[in-house]
Every structure is written in structure tokens, then in C-alpha cells.
Design a protein around this motif. Structure first.
Motif, mmCIF file in Angstrom:
data_model
loop_
_atom_site.group_PDB
_atom_site.id
_atom_site.type_symbol
_atom_site.label_atom_id
_atom_site.label_comp_id
_atom_site.label_asym_id
_atom_site.label_seq_id
_atom_site.Cartn_x
_atom_site.Cartn_y
_atom_site.Cartn_z
ATOM 1 N N GLY A 98 -33.115 -1.488 1.402
ATOM 2 C CA GLY A 98 -32.335 -2.563 1.976
ATOM 3 C C GLY A 98 -31.019 -2.133 2.596
ATOM 4 N N THR A 99 -30.385 -3.109 3.239
ATOM 5 C CA THR A 99 -29.133 -2.916 3.956
ATOM 6 C C THR A 99 -28.212 -4.074 3.604
ATOM 7 O OG1 THR A 99 -30.365 -1.896 5.777
ATOM 8 C CG2 THR A 99 -28.124 -2.632 6.262
ATOM 9 N N THR A 100 -26.931 -3.780 3.386
ATOM 10 C CA THR A 100 -25.968 -4.805 2.993
ATOM 11 C C THR A 100 -24.873 -4.925 4.041
ATOM 12 O OG1 THR A 100 -26.371 -4.302 0.668
ATOM 13 C CG2 THR A 100 -24.390 -5.551 1.170
ATOM 14 N N LEU A 101 -24.571 -6.162 4.438
ATOM 15 C CA LEU A 101 -23.485 -6.443 5.376
ATOM 16 C C LEU A 101 -22.267 -6.881 4.570
ATOM 17 C CD1 LEU A 101 -22.359 -6.951 8.256
ATOM 18 C CD2 LEU A 101 -23.274 -9.272 8.064
ATOM 19 N N LEU A 102 -21.139 -6.216 4.823
ATOM 20 C CA LEU A 102 -19.871 -6.544 4.165
ATOM 21 C C LEU A 102 -18.919 -7.093 5.217
ATOM 22 C CD1 LEU A 102 -19.650 -3.176 2.220
ATOM 23 C CD2 LEU A 102 -20.474 -5.357 1.332
ATOM 24 N N ARG A 103 -18.484 -8.319 5.016
ATOM 25 C CA ARG A 103 -17.564 -8.975 5.947
ATOM 26 C C ARG A 103 -16.341 -9.395 5.146
ATOM 27 N NH1 ARG A 103 -20.530 -12.972 9.599
ATOM 28 N NH2 ARG A 103 -20.866 -11.048 10.756
#
Length: 171
Positions: free
Chosen positions: A130-135
Motif C-alpha cells: 500500500g501507499t499512504t498520503l500525508l496531508r
């Protein structure tokens, strides 16, 4: 306007969400929403004939990997342990960016970054872990495999195994 043109125009506008969010995560924004948030346009759609294939700020827009390497967003980018370009045309071969993954947490072709005239999207390429987006100011978001997610300047994408990249000077 032909029926096909009407369908394309309808696809480019935001559909009302009604009372509930349905399967919408509440954090995803469309390209039209992004234009409105930035104040670039009056919220109307841009006719397909007026869209350009390359980002308007291609000379400055880039990603910066956790290693410090910067890659220009002048065409798509595929990032992974041993990335391959499977859906490219001869006119627009993507940048292939190899990253180290000692624990093999990162897939061979893990994620793709796709610039457009007025937005940039990131797509998890059905990676194993998986891939995680951090905003900034928001909870981390796990990207859904194969789903396009609009990103903005300052967003960070975490691939795992200590590898991440940030978006800089996006259109």
C-alpha cells in the motif's frame, strides 16, 4: 452539441452529493474543486480542447524524494524498486525512478504520479503493502489501488521502508 460532447461535459462537472457522502471518503477533491480552492477559475469547466497535455508550471513542479533527489513533473513518473512503464506511448515515456527497499516493502512498480494541465494525481499501482498520503493537519489516508487521488503542494506520499516523496510547486 452531440450526445458524446454532453456526456464529456457532464463528466467534467461536480455532481451533487445529496444528504450523504455514500462511498466518498470526505477528503477527496476533484480537479474542478481544486481549481476553485486555488481561485484559478470561476468554477466552470475547461473545454477539453483547451486543456494542455503538460502541466502549466512544468519547469517548477516536481517531487522531492526522501533521498533528496528531485524529479520534474514534466511527464508521468513511476516509482518502485524496479519500475516499468507498461501503458506509455512513444511520445510520453514516464520517468522511471528506482528506490531502495531493503525489506522489500516497496513493490517493483509501486506508485505513479500523473501531471495534467491543472492538477497532479497519484495512483497506487496495486502495490503489495500500500501507499499512504500525508496531508498537513489531516489524518493519513491509505490510497485505494488503481484510484486517482488529486494532490497539492506539500502533500507527502509514504511508500514504506523509509521512502517517501513530497510535492513542490504544483500548478
Amino acid at each position: 452539441m452531440t450526445a458524446g460532447d454532453q456526456r464529456e461535459a457532464a463528466a467534467d462537472t461536480i455532481a451533487p452529493t445529496g444528504d450523504g457522502l455514500g462511498d466518498h471518503d470526505g477528503a477527496t477533491i476533484s480537479a474542478a474543486d481544486l481549481r476553485r480552492l486555488r481561485g484559478d477559475h470561476d468554477g466552470t469547466t475547461i473545454p477539453r480542447g483547451e486543456r494542455s497535455a503538460a502541466p502549466t508550471r512544468a519547469a517548477r513542479a516536481r517531487i522531492r524524494l526522501s533521498s533528496g533527489e528531485a524529479v520534474a513533473l514534466d511527464r508521468p513518473i513511476v516509482i518502485g524498486r524496479r519500475p516499468r512503464a507498461t501503458r506509455s506511448t512513444g511520445a510520453e515515456l514516464p520517468h522511471l525512478v528506482s528506490v531502495e527497499s531493503p525489506s522489500l516493502d516497496i513493490s517493483r512498480s509501486h506508485v505513479e504520479v500523473i501531471p495534467d494541465a491543472d492538477s497532479v494525481v497519484v495512483v497506487d499501482l496495486h502495490s503489495t503493502n500500500g501507499t499512504t498520503l500525508l496531508r498537513g493537519g489531516e489524518e493519513p489516508v491509505q490510497l485505494h489501488p488503481g484510484e486517482h487521488t488529486v494532490v497539492v503542494t506539500g502533500d507527502v506520499v509514504d511508500l514504506g521502508d523509509g521512502v517517501s516523496f513530497a510535492f513542490e510547486d504544483l500548478p
